[in-house]
Design a protein around this motif. Structure first.
Motif, mmCIF file in Angstrom:
data_model
loop_
_atom_site.group_PDB
_atom_site.id
_atom_site.type_symbol
_atom_site.label_atom_id
_atom_site.label_comp_id
_atom_site.label_asym_id
_atom_site.label_seq_id
_atom_site.Cartn_x
_atom_site.Cartn_y
_atom_site.Cartn_z
ATOM 1 N N ALA A 131 -5.002 -40.548 9.482
ATOM 2 C CA ALA A 131 -5.312 -40.415 10.906
ATOM 3 C C ALA A 131 -5.136 -41.768 11.576
ATOM 4 O O ALA A 131 -5.415 -42.814 10.970
ATOM 5 N N ASN A 132 -4.685 -41.730 12.810
ATOM 6 C CA ASN A 132 -4.474 -42.962 13.567
ATOM 7 C C ASN A 132 -4.871 -42.767 15.021
ATOM 8 O O ASN A 132 -4.594 -41.719 15.616
ATOM 9 N N TYR A 133 -5.535 -43.767 15.561
ATOM 10 C CA TYR A 133 -5.692 -43.895 17.007
ATOM 11 C C TYR A 133 -5.233 -45.295 17.381
ATOM 12 O O TYR A 133 -5.675 -46.292 16.781
ATOM 13 N N SER A 134 -4.345 -45.375 18.339
ATOM 14 C CA SER A 134 -3.829 -46.678 18.726
ATOM 15 C C SER A 134 -3.480 -46.679 20.201
ATOM 16 O O SER A 134 -3.206 -45.633 20.797
ATOM 17 N N MET A 135 -3.501 -47.853 20.776
ATOM 18 C CA MET A 135 -3.104 -48.050 22.158
ATOM 19 C C MET A 135 -1.910 -48.994 22.178
ATOM 20 O O MET A 135 -1.857 -49.961 21.404
ATOM 21 N N GLY A 136 -0.942 -48.694 23.052
ATOM 22 C CA GLY A 136 0.258 -49.514 23.120
ATOM 23 C C GLY A 136 0.714 -49.704 24.549
ATOM 24 O O GLY A 136 0.238 -49.046 25.479
ATOM 25 N N THR A 137 1.677 -50.602 24.707
ATOM 26 C CA THR A 137 2.187 -50.902 26.038
ATOM 27 C C THR A 137 3.689 -51.124 25.972
ATOM 28 O O THR A 137 4.244 -51.408 24.908
ATOM 29 N N ALA A 138 4.329 -50.976 27.121
ATOM 30 C CA ALA A 138 5.759 -51.257 27.270
ATOM 31 C C ALA A 138 5.927 -52.026 28.566
ATOM 32 O O ALA A 138 5.683 -51.497 29.650
ATOM 33 N N THR A 139 6.321 -53.286 28.456
ATOM 34 C CA THR A 139 6.488 -54.144 29.621
ATOM 35 C C THR A 139 7.864 -53.927 30.230
ATOM 36 O O THR A 139 8.857 -53.854 29.504
ATOM 37 N N PRO A 140 7.970 -53.826 31.548
ATOM 38 C CA PRO A 140 9.292 -53.657 32.171
ATOM 39 C C PRO A 140 10.187 -54.853 31.874
ATOM 40 O O PRO A 140 9.715 -55.990 31.737
ATOM 41 N N SER A 141 11.487 -54.593 31.759
ATOM 42 C CA SER A 141 12.430 -55.704 31.701
ATOM 43 C C SER A 141 12.480 -56.366 33.071
ATOM 44 O O SER A 141 11.997 -55.816 34.069
ATOM 45 N N ILE A 142 13.073 -57.538 33.153
ATOM 46 C CA ILE A 142 13.099 -58.245 34.430
ATOM 47 C C ILE A 142 13.935 -57.492 35.461
ATOM 48 O O ILE A 142 13.625 -57.502 36.658
ATOM 49 N N ASP A 143 14.973 -56.778 35.015
ATOM 50 C CA ASP A 143 15.785 -55.991 35.952
ATOM 51 C C ASP A 143 14.981 -54.829 36.520
ATOM 52 O O ASP A 143 15.083 -54.510 37.708
ATOM 53 N N GLU A 144 14.182 -54.176 35.675
ATOM 54 C CA GLU A 144 13.346 -53.079 36.147
ATOM 55 C C GLU A 144 12.248 -53.563 37.084
ATOM 56 O O GLU A 144 11.739 -52.805 37.912
ATOM 57 N N SER A 145 11.878 -54.849 36.956
ATOM 58 C CA SER A 145 10.785 -55.389 37.751
ATOM 59 C C SER A 145 11.180 -55.685 39.194
ATOM 60 O O SER A 145 10.323 -56.050 40.001
ATOM 61 N N LEU A 146 12.471 -55.565 39.518
ATOM 62 C CA LEU A 146 12.941 -55.855 40.873
ATOM 63 C C LEU A 146 12.931 -54.595 41.729
ATOM 64 O O LEU A 146 13.127 -53.486 41.240
ATOM 65 N N ASP A 147 12.721 -54.775 43.022
ATOM 66 C CA ASP A 147 12.741 -53.637 43.938
ATOM 67 C C ASP A 147 14.143 -53.425 44.511
ATOM 68 O O ASP A 147 15.105 -54.083 44.092
ATOM 69 N N ASP A 148 14.260 -52.528 45.491
ATOM 70 C CA ASP A 148 15.564 -52.193 46.054
ATOM 71 C C ASP A 148 16.261 -53.396 46.677
ATOM 72 O O ASP A 148 17.497 -53.451 46.727
ATOM 73 N N GLU A 149 15.483 -54.377 47.165
ATOM 74 C CA GLU A 149 16.044 -55.538 47.837
ATOM 75 C C GLU A 149 16.284 -56.707 46.890
ATOM 76 O O GLU A 149 16.746 -57.765 47.313
ATOM 77 N N GLY A 150 15.943 -56.543 45.607
ATOM 78 C CA GLY A 150 16.163 -57.605 44.642
ATOM 79 C C GLY A 150 14.992 -58.553 44.465
ATOM 80 O O GLY A 150 15.114 -59.568 43.771
ATOM 81 N N PHE A 151 13.838 -58.256 45.075
ATOM 82 C CA PHE A 151 12.637 -59.063 44.913
ATOM 83 C C PHE A 151 11.745 -58.447 43.831
ATOM 84 O O PHE A 151 11.830 -57.250 43.535
ATOM 85 N N PHE A 152 10.870 -59.273 43.266
ATOM 86 C CA PHE A 152 9.941 -58.758 42.268
ATOM 87 C C PHE A 152 9.021 -57.715 42.900
ATOM 88 O O PHE A 152 8.484 -57.913 43.989
ATOM 89 N N ASN A 153 8.852 -56.619 42.180
ATOM 90 C CA ASN A 153 8.005 -55.523 42.632
ATOM 91 C C ASN A 153 6.632 -55.662 41.974
ATOM 92 O O ASN A 153 6.437 -55.281 40.815
ATOM 93 N N ALA A 154 5.687 -56.213 42.724
ATOM 94 C CA ALA A 154 4.353 -56.452 42.168
ATOM 95 C C ALA A 154 3.599 -55.160 41.905
ATOM 96 O O ALA A 154 2.584 -55.165 41.196
ATOM 97 N N ASN A 155 4.077 -54.042 42.468
ATOM 98 C CA ASN A 155 3.384 -52.759 42.280
ATOM 99 C C ASN A 155 3.790 -52.050 40.991
ATOM 100 O O ASN A 155 3.138 -51.096 40.582
ATOM 101 N N LEU A 156 4.884 -52.504 40.368
ATOM 102 C CA LEU A 156 5.322 -51.868 39.127
ATOM 103 C C LEU A 156 4.434 -52.311 37.976
ATOM 104 O O LEU A 156 4.262 -53.505 37.731
#
Length: 683
Positions: free
Chosen positions: A441-466
C-alpha cells in the motif's frame, strides 16, 4: 523560505538521531550483509534488463517501454516522442516533461523539466527501471514518476554491432571494456542513419559514451560518465485527419516546404564519488555538467539556442538496528541550474522555389536562468520478517528568470518567477501474507512544476497565476510468486487526485502557454503475469501478459465558457494490453513474439474526436554462437508484422490556423524489417 529552513532543521535532527543510534549498536555489519532484499522495491520499481532493451532493433526504446504497465511512449518520429506514466504528461505537446530521468544516480532531466531519452545509445544501457507516480522521495516526488537508467558493466571485452532495416535504416556500433589496475573503462560508439517512412524525415545520429569506475581503496569509489550526441533529424510534423487517412507518408506542407529539421551537439559529463564509512554508512555525491548547441529551422521561424547546465546531488545512507530490527535512512539534496540563450529569426523559405529554409532578420532574443532544488529524507523499517514500512519527505521549489534581449518591438518581457516550496510526504507498507504472497500500500503526494515556456502568458510575460500541479496518490498492490518460481503475478489498483493539472493551450502556430485544468482523477488497474517453464531438456518457454485499464477524467475543468468536467483526459488510451512469449532452444536459438492492443483515445478536451484502437505484432528470431573467446548473436525481426495503419502519436487539442484542418495525427510506421549482428570478443 520558512518552510525550507524548517525542513533543513528536520534533516539535521534526523541525521543526528541516526548517528546516536549507531553508537549504541554493535551489529551493524550483520545488518548490512544479511538483511534480505526489500519487498517494497518489487512494488515501487519495475525494471527491464539489458537483454530486453536489446531485444528489438536497438534504435528506439518505444516497444520496450510500452510493455511496462502504466507507461505509454508515443513515437511520432525518431526524434519526436512523449512519455506518460499513468496519464501524467499526456498534455505535453512535443516532449516529456512530467517525470524525471536519471542515469547512474545523476539527473538527466534539465532544470526546465524536459527529459530526452531517445538520443541515448541503447547498447550502453544495462538496466532501465520505472517508478510510477510520486512514490520516490529521494528522486523528487515527481507526479509522473521516474525513469532510472544504469549503464552496462562489462569487463575485458571488445565488440561490434551492425544492423540494417527497412527505409534505408543503418546502424554501426563498437564497444570496448578493459580493466586497468583499479580502474574499469568502458567505451561505446554508435552511428544511426535512416530515410524513414515519411517525407522530410531523414535521420542521422552519432553517440559516444565513456564510463570509468575506479576503486580508490576499499572505502572510496570514483565513477565518471561522458555522453556525447550529435543529431540531425528532419521533422515531418503531424497530419490532418484527411492526410492521415489518405496520404500518411507525406510531411506537413509547411514543414516540407521549409525542409524543417532540428540539429544539435550535446555533451553531458558527470562525476560521482562514493564513500563507505563502515558497513552501515554510505555517502554518494555527484556533480554533472551539460552543454547543448542547437539549430532548428521551422516554417514559422528559425531557432538558434544554446544551453549550459550544472547539477549537484548528494545523499547519505545509513543502516543500523533499532529495537534489534533493521532501519535504513537516507537524507540528501539535489540542485540544478540551467543558463539558456535563444534567438529567433525570420524564415524566408517562401521566397525561394527550392525546398529549404533561408535565415532572415532577428525577430526575438532572450536569456533564461532556470533553477530547481529539492531536499529529501527517507526511512525504511522492518518490524519483523513479514512487515516493512517506509516513509519519506521531499521539499522542492523552482525559480525562473528571463532577460529580454530584443527590445526593438518596444516590449520588455524580462522578469522572474519563483514557485513556493512544497513539502511532500510518502508512506509505503509491505506485508508478507505468505512466503510467496505479498501485499503493498502507498500514499504519496507529488508535484509537477511548469516549464518556463508554460509559465508565460499570451503576451510572453510570466503568469503568476499559473500553479504547479499537485496530487495525492493512493495505491494498493499484491504479488504472488509460485514455489517453483515459474509464475510471477502482480496486480495494482491506484487512484491519483490531481489539482491544477497543467495543460497546454495553443495561442499561435509556434507557441503554447500553460493553464491549470482544475481537478482531475486518474484511476487505473495494472496487471502483469510472467511465466517461465522448461518444456523439455533443451526447450524453455517464457511468456508474459500485461493488462492496463485507464479511467482518467477531468472532475472540475472550466476553460472560458466551456465546461469539460466529466470528460476523459485526451491522448490517453482506454486500455493497453500486451502479450508475448519467447521460445529458447538449447540457449542458442530464440523466437520471440510480442503483441500490443491499444484502445481508442480522445483527441480534445471536449471528447468530440477519437483515434481508432489498433493492434501491433512484432516478431524476432535470433541465434547465438560461441566460438572460443568470441560470442556472436544474429537477429532478424519484423515490427508491425500485420502492416496496420495506426496513430503512433497524437497532438491533443490541435488547432487549424488560416482555415486549415487541425493536425492531430502522427502516422505509425508500416511493416518494417531489421537484421542485426553483435560480436563480442573476450580479451
Amino acid at each position: 523560505m520558512k518552510l525550507f529552513t524548517g525542513f533543513l532543521v528536520l534533516l539535521s535532527f534526523f541525521h543526528a538521531f541516526s548517528q546516536d543510534k549507531v553508537s549504541d549498536t554493535t551489529q551493524l555489519e550483520t545488518v548490512t550483509l544479511k538483511t534480505k532484499t526489500s519487498q517494497l522495491s518489487n512494488f515501487i520499481t519495475t525494471s527491464v534488463s539489458s537483454k530486453d532493451i536489446q531485444s528489438n532493433n536497438s534504435v528506439i526504446i518505444t516497444p520496450i517501454l510500452n510493455q511496462i504497465p502504466g507507461v505509454l511512449m508515443q513515437q511520432g518520429a525518431l526524434n519526436t516522442n512523449r512519455i506518460t506514466i499513468r496519464g501524467i504528461g499526456a498534455r505535453s505537446q512535443f516532449s516529456t516533461n512530467r517525470l524525471k530521468l536519471y542515469i547512474n544516480d545523476v539527473p538527466l532531466t534539465n532544470a526546465n523539466g524536459i527529459s530526452v531519452i531517445d538520443d541515448i545509445d541503447l547498447n550502453s544501457l544495462g538496466q532501465l527501471s520505472v517508478i510510477k507516480g510520486p512514490k520516490s522521495s529521494i528522486l523528487g516526488a515527481n507526479l509522473g514518476g521516474n525513469i532510472i537508467l544504469k549503464t552496462q558493466s562489462k569487463e575485458n571485452t571488445v565488440g561490434a554491432m551492425t544492423g540494417v532495416g527497412s527505409y534505408d535504416r543503418y546502424q554501426l556500433g563498437f564497444n570496448i571494456a578493459e580493466n586497468l589496475g583499479q580502474t574499469q573503462i568502458q567505451a561505446y560508439a554508435n552511428h544511426i542513419q535512416s530515410h524513414e517512412y515519411r517525407d522530410n524525415a531523414d535521420y542521422e545520429r552519432q553517440n559516444f559514451t565513456l564510463l570509468s569506475t575506479t576503486d580508490i581503496n576499499s572505502s572510496w569509489q570514483w565513477q565518471n560518465l561522458l555522453l556525447f550526441t550529435r543529431l540531425k533529424a528532419f521533422i515531418p510534423s503531424s497530419l490532418s485527419l484527411t492526410d492521415f487517412e489518405n496520404n500518411p507518408q507525406k510531411a506537413a506542407d509547411n514543414w516540407n516546404a521549409a525542409a524543417g529539421f532540428e540539429s544539435y551537439d550535446k555533451l553531458f559529463l558527470a562525476s560521482t564519488l562514493s564513500h563507505k564509512f563502515n558497513n552501515s554508512n554510505q555517502w554518494i555525491t555527484s556533480i554533472a555538467f551539460n552543454v547543448r548547441d542547437a539549430f532548428e529551422p521551422r516554417p514559422f521561424d528559425i531557432l538558434d539556442e544554446k544551453e549550459m547546465g550544472l547539477s549537484l546531488r548528494s545523499r547519505l545512507q545509513h543502516n543500523f538496528l533499532w529495537n534489534a530490527k533493521p532501519l535504513v535512512t537516507q537524507i540528501g539534496f539535489e540542485w540544478q541550474t540551467d543558463w539558456y540563450e535563444a534567438q529567433n529569426f525570420d524564415n524566408l523559405f517562401r521566397n525561394t522555389p527550392e525546398r529549404r529554409s533561408i535565415q532572415g532578420a532577428l525577430v526575438n532574443a532572450f536569456d533564461q536562468n532556470r533553477m530547481r532544488f529539492n531536499a529529501f529524507m527517507t526511512a525504511s523499517y522492518n518490524f519483523d520478517e513479514t512487515f516493512e514500512v517506509a516513509a519519506g519527505l521531499n521539499l522542492n521549489f523552482a525559480h525562473y528568470k528571463t532577460d529580454d534581449q530584443f527590445l526593438n518591438d518596444g516590449l520588455n518581457q524580462s522578469g522572474d518567477l519563483q514557485y513556493e516550496p512544497k513539502l511532500l510526504p510518502n508512506l509505503n507498507f509491505s506485508y508478507n501474507l505468505k512466503e510467496n504472497f505479498n501485499v503493498f500500500a502507498n500514499y504519496s503526494m507529488g508535484t509537477a512544476t511548469p516549464s518556463i515556456d508554460e509559465s508565460l502568458d499570451d503576451e510572453g510575460f510570466f503568469n503568476a497565476n499559473l500553479q504547479p500541479s499537485f496530487g495525492h496518490n493512493v495505491e494498493l498492490g499484491s504479488r504472488w510468486v509460485s514455489n517453483q518460481k515459474t509464475f510471477d503475478i502482480q496486480l495494482t489498483i491506484f487512484r491519483m487526485y490531481v489539482e491544477d493539472l497543467i495543460v497546454a493551450r495553443r495561442v499561435e502556430e509556434d507557441r503554447f502557454v500553460g493553464i491549470n485544468a482544475g481537478q482531475t482523477q486518474h484511476t487505473g488497474i495494472e496487471f502483469s503475469a510472467n511465466f517461465k517453464k522448461p518444456l523439455s531438456e533443451n526447450l524453455i518457454f517464457k511468456g508474459f501478459v500485461n493488462v492496463v485499464l485507464n479511467d482518467f477524467e477531468f472532475t472540475d475543468f472550466k476553460d472560458n465558457d466551456n465546461d469539460f468536467s466529466g470528460n476523459q483526459i485526451p491522448a490517453i488510451p482506454e486500455y493497453d494490453l500486451n502479450f508475448g512469449f519467447q521460445l529458447i532452444y538449447q540457449n542458442d536459438w530464440s523466437f520471440r513474439l510480442d503483441t500490443e492492443w491499444v484502445g481508442r483515445m480522445p483527441l480534445d478536451d471536449a471528447n468530440t474526436l477519437y483515434t481508432e484502437s489498433y493492434e501491433l505484432l512484432n516478431l524476432n528470431l535470433s541465434r547465438r554462437v560461441q566460438w572460443f573467446n568470441t560470442s556472436s548473436q544474429m537477429s532478424f525481426g519484423v515490427n508491425n508484422a500485420l502492416d496496420k495503419d495506426y496513430a503512433a502519436s497524437v497532438l491533443p487539442n490541435a488547432v487549424g490556423f488560416g482555415g486549415s484542418e487541425p493536425r492531430y495525427f502522427y502516422p505509425g510506421m508500416p511493416r518494417q524489417f531489421y537484421f542485426k549482428v553483435l560480436v563480442n570478443y573476450g580479451l
